[in-house]
Design a protein around this motif. Structure first.
Motif, PDB file in Angstrom:
ATOM      1  N   TYR A 183       0.829  -1.211   0.000  1.00 58.91           N
ATOM      2  CA  TYR A 183       0.000   0.000   0.000  1.00 58.91           C
ATOM      3  C   TYR A 183       0.866   1.264   0.000  1.00 58.91           C
ATOM      4  CZ  TYR A 183      -3.048   3.679   1.779  1.00 58.91           C
ATOM      5  OH  TYR A 183      -3.715   4.868   1.950  1.00 58.91           O
ATOM      6  N   MET A 184       1.892   1.278   0.839  1.00 53.45           N
ATOM      7  CA  MET A 184       2.771   2.443   0.902  1.00 53.45           C
ATOM      8  C   MET A 184       3.552   2.610  -0.398  1.00 53.45           C
ATOM      9  SD  MET A 184       2.163   3.708   3.919  1.00 53.45           S
ATOM     10  CE  MET A 184       3.516   4.713   4.501  1.00 53.45           C
ATOM     11  N   GLU A 229       2.438   1.737  -3.367  1.00 52.99           N
ATOM     12  CA  GLU A 229       1.458   2.271  -4.327  1.00 52.99           C
ATOM     13  C   GLU A 229       1.258   3.781  -4.093  1.00 52.99           C
ATOM     14  OE1 GLU A 229      -0.219   0.770  -6.749  1.00 52.99           O
ATOM     15  OE2 GLU A 229      -0.011  -1.378  -6.377  1.00 52.99           O
ATOM     16  N   LYS A 230       1.306   4.186  -2.856  1.00 54.32           N
ATOM     17  CA  LYS A 230       1.024   5.584  -2.508  1.00 54.32           C
ATOM     18  C   LYS A 230       2.220   6.502  -2.764  1.00 54.32           C
ATOM     19  CE  LYS A 230      -0.784   8.448   1.274  1.00 54.32           C
ATOM     20  NZ  LYS A 230      -1.314   8.441   2.665  1.00 54.32           N
ATOM     21  N   TYR A 231       3.437   6.042  -2.388  1.00 55.47           N
ATOM     22  CA  TYR A 231       4.597   6.920  -2.425  1.00 55.47           C
ATOM     23  C   TYR A 231       5.637   6.547  -3.495  1.00 55.47           C
ATOM     24  CZ  TYR A 231       2.819   8.602   2.052  1.00 55.47           C
ATOM     25  OH  TYR A 231       2.024   9.137   3.047  1.00 55.47           O
ATOM     26  N   TYR A 250      10.006   3.602  -2.433  1.00 58.29           N
ATOM     27  CA  TYR A 250       9.838   4.306  -1.154  1.00 58.29           C
ATOM     28  C   TYR A 250      10.432   3.538   0.036  1.00 58.29           C
ATOM     29  CZ  TYR A 250       7.533   6.006   3.074  1.00 58.29           C
ATOM     30  OH  TYR A 250       7.283   6.457   4.352  1.00 58.29           O
ATOM     31  N   ASN A 290      -4.849  -5.420  -5.963  1.00 63.46           N
ATOM     32  CA  ASN A 290      -4.372  -4.289  -5.184  1.00 63.46           C
ATOM     33  C   ASN A 290      -4.263  -4.665  -3.705  1.00 63.46           C
ATOM     34  OD1 ASN A 290      -4.168  -2.439  -7.317  1.00 63.46           O
ATOM     35  ND2 ASN A 290      -6.352  -1.938  -7.186  1.00 63.46           N
ATOM     36  N   TYR A 303       6.434  -4.286  -8.486  1.00 59.84           N
ATOM     37  CA  TYR A 303       7.082  -4.149  -7.180  1.00 59.84           C
ATOM     38  C   TYR A 303       8.557  -4.582  -7.226  1.00 59.84           C
ATOM     39  CZ  TYR A 303       2.346  -3.709  -5.160  1.00 59.84           C
ATOM     40  OH  TYR A 303       1.060  -3.308  -4.858  1.00 59.84           O
ATOM     41  N   ASP A 337       5.311  -5.329   6.750  1.00 62.76           N
ATOM     42  CA  ASP A 337       4.423  -4.343   7.376  1.00 62.76           C
ATOM     43  C   ASP A 337       4.027  -4.636   8.819  1.00 62.76           C
ATOM     44  OD1 ASP A 337       2.733  -6.494   7.120  1.00 62.76           O
ATOM     45  OD2 ASP A 337       1.089  -5.361   6.196  1.00 62.76           O
ATOM     46  N   ASP A 360       7.290   3.317   9.499  1.00 60.17           N
ATOM     47  CA  ASP A 360       5.909   3.046   9.118  1.00 60.17           C
ATOM     48  C   ASP A 360       5.843   1.604   8.628  1.00 60.17           C
ATOM     49  OD1 ASP A 360       6.884   3.065   6.454  1.00 60.17           O
ATOM     50  OD2 ASP A 360       6.305   5.154   6.144  1.00 60.17           O
TER      51      ASP A 360
END
Length: 550
Positions: free
Chosen positions: A263-264, A266-268, A272, A301, A320, A490, A525
């Motif tokens: 998720y992180m 995908e976001k950043y 990241y 996703n 990824y 995570d 995180d």
């Protein structure tokens, strides 16, 4: 022409008169002298045999590698010699690097060179982690020439073979030793934040570099230089820390690009998670990644399939893999429990992605035979073999005669493989996907198997299953690390221990593992670890060293 001849003759006579008035022993460079000056040496009066005196306190390894040119012999005493090989910085022929070494379970990483010299002189502070220095006879005599006579209360003369035992048995006792004599039970302490283990190490800026020079009359040194050049070999090795003999290996813990980590990303952005530690991994000569998860084009996703997440059935999107590209991956461990999660097609697709990038892999493969093969590397003359398997109950590892997956551990087969690669000159690095538990201490379930492969000849044994840092052990000459913790996974919200982890940076020199540099990381995180702050690092090291029984 006649005018030139007269000029040369007069110049020659003047030089003889000046030479007669000069001091009998003077320092002259044999490496930096102008070529024209060296070339005219043969026109000077020469002897058939020249004698060389080697200061007896120079390192034994240097003395053992002296290569005398024709008609040069060793002198027994300094007075008998034409030329001396001794400590001196102006006309350097060799530069020896020493290390400040402490017992491995030492928390401080660096002191200043001023603190070190103060201990040498008996003027150290009571609150310094260094309270006494252990040195053998040659090292003591060498640094006497550099720093002066040491204090008998803080500098302890110790036989070379007893240095390690003496340091481990006395709190605050460290040692100065030649770089090439390091081994994994020592921890290298940086001086002024400079360590001989650094990738960008500059010996000229390091307080424990010592220069050795040839000293003597100008004409004698010129003749010696001519004979050395004619022989085609250096008189002595230029250093005991040859960059062309060093290999660094970065070993890591769990990588699982799923759930919150995905998720992180995908976001950043795909890279990241490596924002703060990417350079550490890229700078290693060989970077190991234990990626437990298969890549598949049908991967949904993050958090899309809650049932799969609840059942711990994982996959990663193909893009990824950009994260693993970005950190300089060289070898992928396939022993993980979840490699099977998306079926045979996903495993084969993942292996194709690795092959396209030229990455080696081990501990799993397209079938059992391929999965049992070691991943072999040769770098700077060092030969390294990675071997691994899944030691959990059968079912997690699916590799079979004609089916892909992780390899289940057969300890007899593993022992034979270790012996075979070692017989071929490889340094065996063995990794396990083993029983998971949440404790800093070593589990008895792991200890048995770790000991088995160490007894077979493994140099390094590393636990890839752990989701938190776990204990160390030295056993049968091997360095054992029972668990490194997560690299990219995570578990940020599952406890403080799951936020801590190690990257183990191994330094291999001239065919031996000589040091382990413990890089401590902390998650900020669900995806991104950073280097620990000083207080965090101290807390983790003290905790792990205690859990290790030290």
């Amino acid at each position: 022409m006649k005018t030139i001849t007269k000029f040369v003759f007069l110049s020659f006579c003047c030089s003889l008169l000046l030479g007669a008035c000069a001091p009998q022993a003077q320092s002259v460079s044999t490496t930096d002298a102008p070529q024209q000056e060296i070339a005219t040496a043969t026109s000077l009066p020469t002897k058939d045999i020249y004698s060389l005196w080697v200061a007896p306190y120079l390192p034994q390894d240097l003395q053992d590698q002296i290569m005398l040119p024709k008609n040069v012999v060793l002198a027994d005493t300094q007075d008998e010699a034409d030329i001396w090989l001794d400590i001196g910085g102006d006309q350097q022929v060799s530069q020896w690097v020493y290390a400040l070494a402490a017992p491995f379970p030492t928390v401080p990483d660096s002191i200043t060179s001023q603190e070190l010299v103060q201990i040498w002189k008996g003027e150290g502070s009571a609150d310094s982690p260094l309270q006494s220095l252990l040195v053998d006879g040659k090292t003591k005599a060498t640094f006497e020439k550099v720093w002066g006579v040491p204090s008998s209360s803080t500098v302890i003369l110790t036989n070379e073979e007893n240095l390690l035992t003496a340091a481990w048995s006395k709190t605050g006792a460290w040692a100065i030793i030649p770089f090439e004599t390091l081994e994994t039970r020592w921890k290298v302490i940086a001086l002024d934040d400079i360590s001989p283990l650094d990738d960008d190490f500059n010996a000229d800026q390091y307080a424990l570099s010592v220069a050795f020079s040839l000293l003597g009359k100008t004409e004698d040194l010129q003749v010696l230089n001519t004979r050395i050049t004619a022989a085609g070999n250096a008189l002595v090795p230029s250093t005991n820390r040859d960059e062309n003999k060093i290999t660094t290996v970065a070993m890591t813990g769990v990588t699982a690009l799923v759930r919150g980590t995905a998720y992180m990303m995908e976001k950043y952005g795909m890279t990241y998670p490596a924002l703060d530690i990417g350079d550490i991994l890229r700078n290693a000569d060989i970077t190991h990644i234990s990626n437990e998860i298969p890549f598949t084009e049908t991967c949904p996703n993050p958090f899309y399939n809650s049932e799969n997440d609840a059942n711990l059935v994982f996959c990663s999107k193909p893009e990824y893999i950009n994260l693993l590209d970005s950190i300089g991956t060289d070898v992928v461990e396939l022993t993980g429990d979840h490699f099977r999660d998306w079926g045979a097609d996903a495993m084969l697709y993942t292996l194709d992605l690795y092959d396209q990038r030229g990455w080696k892999y081990y501990g799993g493969g397209r079938n059992l035979e391929e999965g049992q093969q070691p991943a072999l590397f040769e770098h700077n003359g060092n030969k390294i073999a990675f071997l691994g398997c899944n030691a959990k109950p059968e079912g997690y590892a699916t590799a079979d005669v004609d089916y892909p997956g992780a390899v289940h551990c057969d300890m007899e087969v593993m022992a034979e493989q270790i012996k075979a690669v070692k017989a071929q000159g490889y340094i065996p690095i063995v990794t396990f996907q083993h029983i998971e538990y949440y404790d800093y201490a070593a589990s008895p379930y792991l200890v048995k198997d770790f000991h088995t492969v160490a007894e077979a000849g493994a140099a390094i044994v590393s636990g890839s299953q752990a989701h938190q840092p776990q204990a160390f052990e030295f056993y049968k000459g091997a360095f054992l690390h029972y668990g490194l913790g997560n690299l990219f996974f995570d578990q940020y919200n599952e406890g403080s221990a799951q936020r801590q982890a190690f990257i183990d940076r191994y330094i291999i020199y001239d065919g031996r593992v000589i040091s382990t540099d413990l890089i401590t990381i902390m998650f900020v995180d669900m995806a991104r670890p950073r280097l620990m702050h000083a207080d965090e690092r101290q807390d983790l090291l003290e905790t792990i060293f205690t859990a290790s029984g030290w």
